[in-house]
Design a protein around this motif. Structure first.
Motif, PDB file in Angstrom:
ATOM      1  N   PHE A 192       0.827  -1.204   0.000  1.00 24.41           N
ATOM      2  CA  PHE A 192       0.000   0.000   0.000  1.00 24.41           C
ATOM      3  C   PHE A 192       0.859   1.250   0.000  1.00 24.41           C
ATOM      4  N   ASN A 193       2.012   1.188   0.659  1.00 25.11           N
ATOM      5  CA  ASN A 193       2.868   2.370   0.745  1.00 25.11           C
ATOM      6  C   ASN A 193       3.380   2.794  -0.636  1.00 25.11           C
ATOM      7  N   MET A 194       3.634   1.812  -1.524  1.00 23.90           N
ATOM      8  CA  MET A 194       4.037   2.134  -2.895  1.00 23.90           C
ATOM      9  C   MET A 194       2.910   2.877  -3.611  1.00 23.90           C
ATOM     10  N   PHE A 195       1.682   2.378  -3.418  1.00 23.52           N
ATOM     11  CA  PHE A 195       0.515   3.037  -4.010  1.00 23.52           C
ATOM     12  C   PHE A 195       0.350   4.436  -3.435  1.00 23.52           C
ATOM     13  N   TYR A 196       0.473   4.550  -2.133  1.00 20.95           N
ATOM     14  CA  TYR A 196       0.325   5.832  -1.446  1.00 20.95           C
ATOM     15  C   TYR A 196       1.328   6.862  -1.984  1.00 20.95           C
ATOM     16  N   LYS A 197       2.592   6.453  -2.114  1.00 23.08           N
ATOM     17  CA  LYS A 197       3.624   7.384  -2.577  1.00 23.08           C
ATOM     18  C   LYS A 197       3.400   7.776  -4.033  1.00 23.08           C
ATOM     19  N   LEU A 200       0.760  10.317  -4.008  1.00 25.44           N
ATOM     20  CA  LEU A 200       1.358  11.525  -3.432  1.00 25.44           C
ATOM     21  C   LEU A 200       2.126  12.295  -4.509  1.00 25.44           C
ATOM     22  N   THR A 201       2.915  11.570  -5.310  1.00 28.95           N
ATOM     23  CA  THR A 201       3.655  12.198  -6.408  1.00 28.95           C
ATOM     24  C   THR A 201       2.706  12.811  -7.433  1.00 28.95           C
ATOM     25  N   PHE A 202       1.638  12.060  -7.760  1.00 28.87           N
ATOM     26  CA  PHE A 202       0.626  12.561  -8.701  1.00 28.87           C
ATOM     27  C   PHE A 202       0.014  13.867  -8.199  1.00 28.87           C
ATOM     28  N   SER A 203      -0.326  13.911  -6.919  1.00 30.16           N
ATOM     29  CA  SER A 203      -0.966  15.111  -6.360  1.00 30.16           C
ATOM     30  C   SER A 203      -0.024  16.309  -6.413  1.00 30.16           C
ATOM     31  N   ILE A 208      -2.705  19.065  -6.892  1.00 32.11           N
ATOM     32  CA  ILE A 208      -3.988  18.740  -6.266  1.00 32.11           C
ATOM     33  C   ILE A 208      -3.743  18.519  -4.770  1.00 32.11           C
ATOM     34  N   PRO A 209      -4.348  19.280  -3.892  1.00 39.76           N
ATOM     35  CA  PRO A 209      -4.129  19.100  -2.446  1.00 39.76           C
ATOM     36  C   PRO A 209      -4.521  17.690  -1.991  1.00 39.76           C
ATOM     37  N   LEU A 210      -3.741  17.117  -1.090  1.00 34.78           N
ATOM     38  CA  LEU A 210      -4.043  15.777  -0.583  1.00 34.78           C
ATOM     39  C   LEU A 210      -5.395  15.723   0.116  1.00 34.78           C
TER      40      LEU A 210
END
Length: 546
Positions: A192-197, A200-203, A208-210
């Motif tokens: 999940f942390n890979m997906f999360y990061k 995060l990079t996309f935002s 786009i605010p988190l």
């Protein structure tokens, strides 16, 4: 503008909703890398114009579910304080497990202090074996997390990459489910942390605010990406929840109904009872692990539009393999979608040539072969549907009305969504002899289900007037109370604390869903009360307009 994105087995569906109206939608092919496919879909779908008017993005993700099903899990060390009264063997779910010596009883009273020195020895052994994720669970920790927190503090000096304590995952009692929930929360962390990061990079790249990016939860609610970073288990089974909500909001009202989502890889079946989606009574089960994670109840079968149709020992077999991952020459097989689209008037088409090859193995005409395949597919759906109805009708009786009148769940109609819904509709109507509704936007109903959700959360208050203690574990609140504390005061306090934490805008957003007060007797005299209150943020679904 609200964006919903749902990750399926073969496609990624996106939808944009503005002022309650669907203004755009698109389906993207899913590549080998799930994370790359999600990012590519978002970047292609979300224009600068959308960003300037963006309210939120909600994503359903299969990354954690896939990690569990495929056993692609991190190594986890588990510190388990079992106390007394049960055989702990079945709780040994970690790669290494240690039973801590200590005990807190059902009222949250420390009976025996935890032996921290022996715990430290176990933690040292975990690190020597290369374990970087640590789960800490004590029996009745939601009544008193003192021992879990003591172990957590002791573990800090060992520099584990991720640690999870059981009391923070749910305020409900159920020690085995809490153990498995904590284990899974640790085991899927790196995935999940890979997906999360990546998100995060996309935002950051798209500015786009988190605060505007949310994850679909299995109970149909949503949670902000920042708030789920340390609780990846709350992203499991988000796909079935999204499709259930999408089918629910797009269809005409029915008291009792079945929602069937025919995807590319699987078919998910959810249930509407008394106008509401049926929830798992104890928590979701994922793989072999029962958990405390709130979830919409659903049944899944490995049958989808892209499922391979083949002959095995002179018997028709459909799936679970799909066209997408099939290794052999694609000219040698057909899919369920091919069968549903079969037309004898196009006998020279590549699809019909493949169907002819398959039907000849059973000495049948293509038409009879296709009828048999569809009959088999409908039978697979029927089997799971019957399992679900039987399960619902066997749930414990909680109301006098149900006890007296023997109320049973019987669907009035089927709500059918997913790519091949229109093609499958007549066959389901013929089989079940009830109305089958294919709503507008049925092809992207799951993405709509993502977009329309609201923040969901459950709160549990337990008050013991003998001890003079009150706890709300979900809010990390542990307060003293007077001996004359009442159930009405408890309800008022719970609502006030939820509002103070800004988890609800006003009192109308909170509802009490369960309450009880038990008088305790000692030496034949009243000595106090045990009060329990359960509340939740009221579920809200965005109403759509044509």
């Amino acid at each position: 503008m609200i964006i919903g994105l749902d990750v399926g087995g073969t496609t990624i569906d996106t939808v944009a909703i503005e002022n309650g109206k669907v203004v755009a939608f698109k389906k993207f092919e899913r590549g080998r890398s799930l994370i790359d496919s999600v990012l590519e879909s978002l970047n292609q779908f979300i224009s600068k114009e959308i960003i300037s008017n963006l309210e939120r993005i909600t994503l359903s993700t299969t990354v954690t579910t896939n990690a569990i099903v495929q056993n692609n899990l991190d190594k986890v060390g588990m510190i388990i304080e079992n106390g007394i009264g049960s055989n702990p063997e079945f709780l040994m779910c970690g790669d290494m497990n240690f039973l801590a010596d200590g005990y807190i009883n059902n009222r949250g009273i420390e009976v025996k202090p935890v032996n921290i020195e022996s715990v430290k020895n176990a933690l040292h052994s975990f690190k020597q074996e290369g374990i970087e994720n640590l789960g800490i669970v004590g029996k009745f920790s939601v009544r008193n997390p003192q021992h879990e927190l003591a172990v957590y503090e002791a573990a800090k000096e060992y520099n584990f990459k991720f640690m999870s304590v059981g009391y923070k995952l749910s305020g409900k009692l159920n020690f085995p489910r809490r153990v498995f929930s904590t284990y899974l929360n640790c085991a899927v962390h790196s995935t999940f942390n890979m997906f999360y990061k990546s998100i995060l990079t996309f935002s950051q790249e798209r500015k786009i605010p988190l605060e505007k990016i949310f994850i679909q939860k299995p109970d149909g609610g949503i949670v902000n990406l920042q708030n789920i970073e340390n609780f990846p288990i709350f992203s499991i089974l988000s796909g079935p929840a999204a499709s259930a909500q999408g089918g629910f909001v797009l269809s005409n009202f029915a008291k009792n109904a079945v929602i069937i989502d025919i995807g590319g890889t699987t078919t998910d079946i959810a249930f509407l009872s008394n106008g509401n989606l049926v929830l798992e009574p104890y928590g979701a089960k994922i793989g072999k692990y029962p958990t405390l994670v709130r979830s919409i109840y659903s049944r899944s079968v490995g049958l989808g539009a892209e499922s391979i149709v083949k002959i095995v020992d002179n018997t028709i077999k459909i799936g679970p393999e799909t066209k997408r991952w099939y290794e052999q020459d694609k000219n040698e097989f057909a899919t369920l979608h091919d069968v549903l689209q079969f037309s004898s008037s196009h006998s020279e088409s590549p699809v019909n040539v493949r169907l002819k090859s398959l039907s000849s193995q059973l000495n049948m005409s293509q038409e009879d072969f296709c009828k048999l395949v569809i009959s088999r597919a409908v039978a697979m759906i029927e089997e799971k549907l019957k399992e679900g109805i039987e399960y619902i009708n066997n749930l414990p009786v909680y109301t006098i009305n149900k006890l007296l009148y023997g109320e049973k769940f019987a669907p009035q109609k089927i709500i059918l969504i997913g790519g091949p819904a229109q093609l499958l509709k007549p066959y389901l109507e013929n089989k079940f002899k009830i109305k089958v509704e294919v709503p507008k936007y049925y092809m992207v109903a799951n993405a709509i289900g993502c977009a329309i959700g609201s923040i969901s959360k459950e709160y549990n208050l337990v008050a013991d007037t003998i001890q003079g203690k009150m706890i709300i574990p979900e809010l990390n609140i542990y307060h003293n109370i007077p001996a004359d504390f009442t159930i009405d005061q408890a309800k008022k306090v719970l609502i006030e604390k939820v509002l103070e934490c800004r988890e609800a805008k006003n009192q109308d957003d909170i509802e009490i869903v369960d309450e009880s007060s038990f008088n305790m007797i000692r030496n034949f005299r009243f000595c106090g009360r045990m009060i329990r209150i359960k509340a939740q943020l009221k579920p809200k679904l965005l109403n759509l307009r044509d």
